[in-house]
Design an enzyme around this catalytic site. Structure first.
Site, mmCIF file in Angstrom:
data_model
loop_
_atom_site.group_PDB
_atom_site.id
_atom_site.type_symbol
_atom_site.label_atom_id
_atom_site.label_comp_id
_atom_site.label_asym_id
_atom_site.label_seq_id
_atom_site.Cartn_x
_atom_site.Cartn_y
_atom_site.Cartn_z
ATOM 1 N N LYS A 50 -7.915 1.362 -1.848
ATOM 2 C CA LYS A 50 -8.874 1.207 -0.726
ATOM 3 C C LYS A 50 -9.442 2.624 -0.351
ATOM 4 O O LYS A 50 -8.870 3.637 -0.413
ATOM 5 C CB LYS A 50 -7.462 0.970 0.446
ATOM 6 C CG LYS A 50 -8.234 1.134 1.823
ATOM 7 C CD LYS A 50 -7.186 1.012 2.891
ATOM 8 C CE LYS A 50 -7.813 1.216 4.384
ATOM 9 N NZ LYS A 50 -6.820 1.522 5.280
ATOM 10 N N CYS A 84 -7.845 5.979 4.768
ATOM 11 C CA CYS A 84 -7.538 6.277 6.417
ATOM 12 C C CYS A 84 -7.965 7.281 6.606
ATOM 13 O O CYS A 84 -7.475 8.396 6.049
ATOM 14 C CB CYS A 84 -5.992 6.027 6.316
ATOM 15 S SG CYS A 84 -5.401 6.243 8.345
ATOM 16 N N GLN A 97 0.910 -1.314 -0.051
ATOM 17 C CA GLN A 97 -0.112 -0.028 0.273
ATOM 18 C C GLN A 97 0.836 1.279 0.001
ATOM 19 O O GLN A 97 1.776 1.260 0.889
ATOM 20 C CB GLN A 97 -0.947 -0.132 1.322
ATOM 21 C CG GLN A 97 -1.706 1.297 1.257
ATOM 22 C CD GLN A 97 -2.758 1.138 2.245
ATOM 23 O OE1 GLN A 97 -2.387 1.419 3.558
ATOM 24 N NE2 GLN A 97 -4.078 0.775 1.979
#
Length: 109
Positions: free
Chosen positions: A89, A47, A11
């Protein structure tokens, strides 16, 4: 070279296409040399932590700029020469997205 661990995804996070292209290129080169065995790349757009998303256009903050996400994933794909899949993501939506259009979704056109 036999895989070290099996399928694994690296990532990456950032908001500069040139930097992510270079990082993607480096991952492929290091994988080809046997230093790692990543099988895919992932862009972090999920996030929500203030330490991540609160630092400008990074993490979940990227969801407010779908065109930048498109540019970043394109740069990652081009940087790795298409040798690895590039995934994203993300969250279902952001507070600002829900207020702006009521969709609560993340789409890139």
């Amino acid at each position: 070279v036999a895989p070290l661990e099996g399928p694994s995804v690296l990532q990456l996070g950032g908001s500069e296409p040139d930097v992510l292209a270079g990082a993607s290129r480096a991952v492929v080169e290091l994988t080809e040399r046997g230093y790692c065995d990543y099988t895919a790349l992932n862009l972090n757009c999920g996030c929500p932590s203030p330490k991540v998303a609160g630092k400008g256009c990074f993490g979940a903050a990227l969801m407010d700029d779908p065109k930048l996400v498109r540019d970043l994933t394109t740069a990652m794909h081009d940087g790795c020469g298409g040798a690895m899949p590039v995934t994203v993501k993300c969250r279902i939506g952001t507070d600002t997205d829900m207020v702006a259009n009521g969709s609560g979704g993340f789409t890139v056109k």
